[in-house]
Design an enzyme around this catalytic site. Structure first.
Site, short mmCIF file in Angstrom:
data_model
loop_
_atom_site.label_atom_id
_atom_site.label_comp_id
_atom_site.label_asym_id
_atom_site.label_seq_id
_atom_site.Cartn_x
_atom_site.Cartn_y
_atom_site.Cartn_z
N ASP A 1 1.64 0.93 -3.78
CA ASP A 1 3.02 1.38 -3.98
C ASP A 1 3.99 0.62 -3.06
O ASP A 1 3.59 0.01 -2.08
CB ASP A 1 3.13 2.88 -3.63
CG ASP A 1 2.46 3.76 -4.66
OD1 ASP A 1 1.86 3.24 -5.62
OD2 ASP A 1 2.55 5.00 -4.50
N HIS B 1 -0.53 0.64 0.22
CA HIS B 1 0.82 0.07 0.21
C HIS B 1 0.75 -1.40 0.60
O HIS B 1 0.25 -1.71 1.70
CB HIS B 1 1.73 0.83 1.18
CG HIS B 1 1.84 2.29 0.85
ND1 HIS B 1 0.87 3.20 1.22
CD2 HIS B 1 2.76 2.98 0.14
CE1 HIS B 1 1.21 4.41 0.76
NE2 HIS B 1 2.35 4.30 0.10
ZN LIG Z 1 6.00 5.06 -2.14
#
Ligand SMILES: [Zn+2]
Length: 235
Positions: free
Chosen positions: A60, A202
């Protein structure tokens, strides 16, 4: 202690134990329990026991100008495809990275424009954010994203009804943004890895990239196959 030193230390411990004769008896145990107890911090132990199956690596908050491409390089070397949920605000200026993700077979989904909690906005505003990000991705790749990962995992029935996109959550939180330590991230994911797991990471930290590639190596060796989220079968 950095990751390489830890890895070197782990090997040193394993070799020392082999010399002491203990390693041999551990290796002869087929059920893996001895190996797990013996290695302690050897993070692959549990994954080996629960070997086999499919996993989805998801990233993400990208694309990130510094870290996404090294991650793509590593995934390409290993023949692994992942799923990326992008922020519209991060796409600007990084269009070439998005194009590369698509060209290399990764799944691209929507995370939002600016990482706001979509359930705290009006449904119209939330839908607008999703649509805007979706259009940005489509303009670059020529493909319409079908999956959305709402920031913080916050989603509601109203949004679900109002969009034709499929929300994607996760089953294993790597906590990479908080740990910022390659070894700890690898360990936190491996202890929960199981068939069908969706792993949240991430691509905005060097430790996350290192950990993701280490996880691919370890878990592939343990018999897992990495797939994109659309390839996970839903029971
Ligand atoms: Zn996020």
């Amino acid at each position: 202690m950095n990751f390489r030193k830890k890895l070197a230390l782990l090997f040193a411990v394993l070799i020392t134990d082999a010399f002491l004769g203990y390693g041999l008896s551990v290796m002869l145990r087929a059920d893996g329990t001895a190996r797990e107890r013996h290695t302690g911090t050897a993070v692959s132990a549990k994954a080996r026991i629960r070997s086999g199956g499919v996993l989805a690596l998801t990233f993400d908050d990208g694309p990130n100008a510094a870290y996404t491409e090294p991650l793509l390089d590593g995934l390409r070397e290993r023949g692994v495809r992942a799923s990326f949920f992008l922020l519209g605000d991060c796409i600007r200026g990084n269009e070439a990275i998005v194009k590369r993700m698509c060209d290399e077979g990764h799944l691209i989904g929507v995370h939002g424009m600016s990482h706001t909690d979509l359930t705290r906005e009006s449904t119209e505003e939330a839908l607008e954010q999703i649509a805007e990000t979706r259009a940005m991705i489509e303009a670059i790749t020529g493909k319409t994203p079908e999956y959305v990962r709402p920031p913080y995992g916050n989603w509601n029935e109203e949004l679900n009804e109002a969009t034709d996109m499929t929300p994607v959550f996760w089953s294993v939180d790597s906590l990479d943004w908080k740990l910022r330590d390659t070894w700890q991230i690898v360990r936190s994911v491996e202890k929960d890895a199981e068939n069908g797991a969706v792993i949240l990471m991430h691509d905005e930290f060097d430790t996350s990239v290192e950990a993701a590639l280490q996880l691919v190596d370890n878990l592939t060796a343990s018999g897992y196959t990495f797939v994109t989220v659309d390839e996970l079968t839903v029971d």
